[in-house]
Design a protein around this motif. Sequence first.
Motif, PDB file in Angstrom:
ATOM      1  N   GLY A 204       0.662  -1.161  -0.023  1.00 29.99           N
ATOM      2  CA  GLY A 204      -0.369  -0.164  -0.103  1.00 29.99           C
ATOM      3  C   GLY A 204       0.835   1.517  -0.576  1.00 29.99           C
ATOM      4  N   ASP A 205       2.136   1.100  -0.452  1.00 27.31           N
ATOM      5  CA  ASP A 205       3.163   2.238  -0.411  1.00 27.31           C
ATOM      6  C   ASP A 205       2.763   2.953  -1.473  1.00 27.31           C
ATOM      7  OD1 ASP A 205       3.257   1.882   2.376  1.00 27.31           O
ATOM      8  OD2 ASP A 205       5.573   0.609   1.841  1.00 27.31           O
TER       9      ASP A 205
ATOM     10  N   CYS B 225      -6.227   0.405  -3.075  1.00 26.62           N
ATOM     11  CA  CYS B 225      -5.268  -0.362  -3.076  1.00 26.62           C
ATOM     12  C   CYS B 225      -5.027  -1.964  -3.369  1.00 26.62           C
ATOM     13  CB  CYS B 225      -3.594  -0.824  -1.962  1.00 26.62           C
ATOM     14  SG  CYS B 225      -3.153   1.165  -2.366  1.00 26.62           S
TER      15      CYS B 225
ATOM     16  N   THR C 183      -3.474   0.334  -7.133  1.00 27.95           N
ATOM     17  CA  THR C 183      -4.883   1.097  -7.635  1.00 27.95           C
ATOM     18  C   THR C 183      -6.336   0.653  -8.437  1.00 27.95           C
ATOM     19  OG1 THR C 183      -3.812   2.712  -6.911  1.00 27.95           O
ATOM     20  CG2 THR C 183      -6.516   3.016  -7.588  1.00 27.95           C
TER      21      THR C 183
ATOM     22  N   GLY D  18      -1.334   9.203  -3.106  1.00 29.25           N
ATOM     23  CA  GLY D  18      -1.461   8.041  -2.859  1.00 29.25           C
ATOM     24  C   GLY D  18      -0.443   6.749  -3.788  1.00 29.25           C
ATOM     25  N   VAL D  19      -0.408   7.438  -4.795  1.00 30.61           N
ATOM     26  CA  VAL D  19       0.686   6.854  -6.572  1.00 30.61           C
ATOM     27  C   VAL D  19       2.260   7.865  -6.543  1.00 30.61           C
ATOM     28  CG1 VAL D  19       0.283   5.909  -8.465  1.00 30.61           C
ATOM     29  CG2 VAL D  19      -1.478   6.408  -7.148  1.00 30.61           C
ATOM     30  N   LEU D  20       2.909   6.615  -5.905  1.00 32.09           N
ATOM     31  CA  LEU D  20       4.067   7.643  -6.092  1.00 32.09           C
ATOM     32  C   LEU D  20       4.448   7.524  -7.466  1.00 32.09           C
ATOM     33  CD1 LEU D  20       6.106   5.491  -2.833  1.00 32.09           C
ATOM     34  CD2 LEU D  20       5.103   8.068  -3.362  1.00 32.09           C
TER      35      LEU D  20
ATOM     36  N   GLY E 138       0.963   3.057  -4.839  1.00 29.47           N
ATOM     37  CA  GLY E 138      -0.710   2.884  -5.188  1.00 29.47           C
ATOM     38  C   GLY E 138      -0.115   2.203  -6.493  1.00 29.47           C
TER      39      GLY E 138
END
Lengths: 915, 277
Positions: free
Chosen positions: A49-50, A64, A55, A137-139, A52
Motif C-alpha cells: 500500500g506504499d 490498493c 490501484t 497515494g500513487v508514487l 499505489g
Amino acid sequence: MSLDDPKGGIALTLNGEAVILGADPAARLSEVLRERAGARDVKVGCNAGDCGACTVLLDGEAVCACITAAGQVEGRVVETQRGLLEGPEGQRLAAAFQRHQAAQCGICTPGMMVSAAALLRRGGALNEAAVADALGGVLCRCTGYRKIIDAVLDASRHKALVAEGDRAPVSEGGVGARVERLDGWPKVAGLERFGDDVAPADALSLRVIRSPFHRAGFTFGDLDAYRAAAGLELVLTAKDVPGENCFGVIPGFEDQPVFAEGETRFKGEAVAAVVGTPEALAALPDFPVTWEERPANLTPRGAAEAAQLHGTRADNVMCRGRVARGDAAGAMPGAAHVVSGDFSTGFIEHAYIEPEAAVARRVGDRIEVQCCTQAPYMNRDGLARILGLAPGDVRILPTATGGGFGSKLDLTAQPYVALAAWRLNRPVRIAYTRTESIASSTKRHPSEIRMEIGADAEGRLVAETFDGVFNTGAYASWGPTVANRVPIHASGPYLTPNYRADSAGVHTNTAPSGAFRGFGVPQSAVAQEQLFDMLAEKLGMDRLAFRKLNCLRNGDPTVTGQVFETGMGIEACFEALEPHWAWALAGAEQFNATHDTVKRGVGVAGGWYGCGNTSMSNPSTIRAGVTPAGEVVLHQGAMDIGQGSNTVITQIFAEALGVSVSQVALVGPDTDVTPDAGKTSASRQTFITGNAARLAGAALRAQILRLGNVGEGAEIGFEDGTIVLSEGGEKRRVELPQDEGYALEVTESYDPPTLPLDENGQGVPYAVFGTTAQMAELEVDLELGTVKLLRIVAAHDVGRAINPLLVEGQIEGGVAQGLGLALMEEFLPGRTENLHDYLIPTIGDVPPIESIIIESGDEHGPFGAKGLGEHCLIPTAPAVLNAIAHASGARIHHLPATPATVRAAILAQRENGTE
Amino acid sequence: MTLHRPESLDEALSLLGGGAVVLAGGTDVYPGLRDGPPPSRMVDLTRVAGLRGISLRDGLWRIGAATTWTDVLRAELPACFAGLKGAAREVGSVQIQNTGTVAGNICNASPAADGVPALMALDAQVEVAGPEGPRRVALEQFIRGPRNVDLRPSEIVSAVLVPEATGQGAFRKLGARKYLVISIAMVAAVVEVSGNAISRARVSVGSCSPVAVRLRGLEEALTGATVAEVPGIVAGADLPGLTPIDDVRASAAYRREAVRTLIARTITDAMEVRDVT
C-alpha cells in the motif's frame, strides 16, 4: 457466507464483465487480477500500500489491490485502467495523459489514471490541491508529477468524449516539435507490458535466497533432500553456474558473484535460488542454510582496518581518480577569500516503481531473456559469460522498463532465471519484491567530501581543492565511473585556474553503489555550490552575479584543459534566471519583513555534465531499412526507460531522412534484430544514438535520392508501396526491389570524439557538455525545521531541443529526484528497505517547475542537441540547500535536510552565530 | 487458505480463535505479511451487519468497527471531531482511507497510529465483543503497548465510542513529506473556550511514546489560558509522558523539542476555530 476453499470461485464484475475467478480468497487481489484474470494493467510495486501502482476502483472507490483480499470483492464491481478506457473519464484521462506526456515510463500510470478517474467521477471544478489529494497515494519516480497534475486538470475541463482520432499519438513534426510520445498510447491505455507482465502461463517461479547479515559465512544443509521435500524443480547455488560466477560492468572490475561463495559481503546478497511452481514457492519451508555472522564494516571510515573485501584492493580502496590543473595548493594562500567545508550524502535508492523482473526460456541451444533493462547488449554479454555461451547465443528481449535511473544497467534478476531455464528447459520467471529490490540493487554512492575554494578580491576563482570519498559498497559496479567522473566535474561549470580534485571509491559491506543519474556529480555539486554561496557572502556579492562572473565561456579551458569554442551555454542559463532571481529575492525580503516563524529563501546553483563515457569509446549503431512494400523501418536500440528515446531518436532519424515521424515504423531493442545502441545512461542516447540515427537517416536518404536520380532537395514520399520523389513540381516514382528482407538498408554508427586523460586528468573526456542553472524558492519553518518548496526555475542548455515536451519531462523528473536527495531520501542498509521508511517525494512535495530551454547548439550533437537526463538533478539539491540557508541562516552539510536536521542546524547556528 | 465472511457479530465471534486473523481493510494485515503468503484463516468483518457507520445514541457517538477513514471524513460530526477528521485526511492516502478502519488503526497499536491521539483527546472508549458479552475499555487502557492491545483471541472490537462533547478539535501531523508518511510526531486537541480563555483542554500526543498519551498535567495548566499565553505554558510544561526515541524519521531530541511547537500550534488552531473539516 464463507469462502472456505477456492472451488466456488470469486464472482465479481471486472471492467463491466461478470467473471468468476478460481483463486484463493485470501490472496492479494492484485495477484489474482494479474494472474487469474489477465489484468496485467494492475501493477505491483510494493505489496504494502506504499506506492499505489496497483490501484483499482472497488465499487467506484480507489483501493490498493495489493492489500485487499481477493475474496472481499465477491459480488462487487472492480475497474482497472484498461476498463476505464471504455468510459468517458478514462478516455479523457488517456488523451490528456498522452497530450501532456504525463506518462514517462508508464508503470505508475495505471494507478494515477484510476485514482484520477475516481476524482473526475465525483464531478465539480478541480484545482491542484484536490488533484494532489486524490493522487497522493500513487508514487511516480519519473515525471515529477507536474505533467500528471496538468493532465488531470485538463481532463476535467474536457467534458466531451474524445474523438477516436485523437486517441492515437499525434505523430507529425520533426526536430523541435512537441511530438507526443510515439510509444505513449499503450502506457495510457493499460496495454504496456513490463518485466513481470510477459511470462507465459506455464512459467515456473524463482526465488532468491539472500544473506540476512551484512557479512556472513554460510554452509548449506542437504539441498537435494530439501528440493525433494519442498516439491521444487531446482535449487541453484554457485556450483551450478556453468560459466564464470561473476559479473560486472567495467572491464577489469567484474567482481560480483551471481551466488556468493564461502562468504556474503552485504545484506541481501544471493547465495542460492529455488525454482518451482508458484504453489510450491508459496509453501516453501525454511531454506537449509546455516549462517555465521561476521564483523562487518558499513562506512569508508573503518575500511582500511576492516577485513579486505577483494584480494587485490588494499585498504578496501577500489580505485582513485584525480584531476589537477595549475597549482591549487600554491595558489590558495594567495586568495583574498577562502571558504572550506565538509559535506556528506547518504545512499540513495533509485526507487523505480517497477521492481526488477525477468523471464527466461531456452530455445534449443540458445537462451532468451525478457526483462526490464537499460542495457540489452551489456546484459547479453554478461549473461553469456555466466552461462558459458557465446554472446550470440543469448537473446535479450527488453520489455517496457518501469524506470531505471542507472540501476537497471547492471544484471539483477536475469542470471537467475537464465540459469534455471537453461537447466530445466522450461520458462522461469521472477519479479523482485520491493524489499529485495531495495536491499540488493545498486545505489547512489554515499559521499564524504572536503572542499576548499579561494577567490580574489574581485570575486574571481583562484583555486579549488576537492577530496571526495565514495562508499562503493561490496562490489565495483559503476564505482570506477564515479571515481573518474567526479574530479572532472567537481569544479562545476566555472573557470578554475588552479584545481586539484581527488576521489576514492571504497568498499564496505553494503549493497553495491553503482550508476544513479549524475554518477557522483550531484554529490560534488552539493559541496561546491554551497561553498560558492559562502564565498559570495564573504565577498558581499550577489550569489547569482558571483556565479555568472566565474562561469565558463566559449574559449575558456575546463579543469581538464578542454576548450569549447562553441556551445558553452552556462552563462545564458544564469542570465535566463536573472529576472526570476530579482523578483524572488524581492518577494522573500518583503515576506520576511512581516513573518517571524516562517522565513522565505531563494537559492541558486549551476551544474554541468559531460555526455557519454569518460574518455572511452561508446558507440551507438542504428539500422534502418525500407521494406519492399515501401515502409520505413527504424531499428531503435536506445532503451526507452521513460525518458523518450523512442520518440527523440525517431524524430532525428525522420528529420535526416526527410519524412514525417508517422511514416517510420519502430522495431525495438531485441538483440537479435536491432544493433547495439549502447546503454541508456550518461545522458548519451540523444547525443550518440541520435547521431547514429542522423547518419542512418542521411545515408538512407542518399540511397533513395540516388535510386531516383534526383537532387538533394527532393522530397521523399510513399504511395502504394513505392517511393515518390518530388522535385521542382515533378514527381518521380521509384519501384523497390521485391527481395526478401529490406529493399534498402543502412547501418550507421557514431562514437563521440574524446581523448584519453593523462595522469593529471588533462585531456578531452567528453565531446559534449550540457549545462544548467536552477533556482529554488522555499519557506522554512524555523521552529519545526520543515521546508515548503514554492517554485523551481530550471534553465537548461540542451543545445537544441529535439522535443521540448520531453525536455520538460526530463527537467521536472530530475528536479523531483533532486528534491528527494536534498530533503528526505536516505537508504540505511537493513533499515529502510521499503517505500514507507525510504521516502521519495509524493505529488504534494514537488512545487511548480518552470523550465527555460536554452538552445546554444553544439558542434557534435545531432542538429546541435546535447544530452539532458543527468543534468536535471545536479543543481537541484544545492539550490534548495542554498535557499534553506538564505531563509534560515543555517547551512546543511550532511544530507538529507529532514526537519530534524534543519532544526538542529538552526539551533547550532544560533548558538555559534556562524555557519 | 480460508477467508470467512460472516454476516453477523455472533457468527464472527464463533469463527475466532485457533489462530484466526481478523481482517477489515487489510491495510495493516497485508503489509505485515512482508510478501509472505496470507494467514491460513482470516475472519473478514466488512460484511458483518451493523458494524459500519457512525451514529449518536444516548450521548454516545458510536463508530462501528468496520467504519473506514473515508466514512469519518464524509460523516457530519460536531466540531470536537475536527481533530479526528484531520487525522482521517492524513491516514496514508485516499486508497488507505477508503478501506482502512478506525478500529483497525487502534488494534494495530502502532506508536504512530494516526487516529489514536485524536480519539484519546475525545476520551474514546473501545467496545469489545466476546463470548462473555460486550465490555467497554477506555482507549488509554485498551492499548497496552506497541502491537499489544487488551483483546483476547476470542474477542473483537465492535465499535469505538466517543462521549458527546462540546469544544473544538484540531490535529497536526509532522512528517518528512506530504502524503503516505509515517509521522515524526502528532498532536490532537479538543479545546473548549469560555470568553477568550480555555475552560477545558484535552491534548494527546502520538509518535513520542510507545503508546499515544494524554497530557493531563498540561491540560490542567492550560485551563484559563488565552491564545497568547498558550506557547509559554506549553514551553514550560513538564511532559513526563513523552519518551521519544531516535528512529529513521527523526532524533529523540528533535521530537522532544518540536512536539512542544506542535502542541502549542494545535491548541491555537482549535482556539482560533480553524475550519479543518
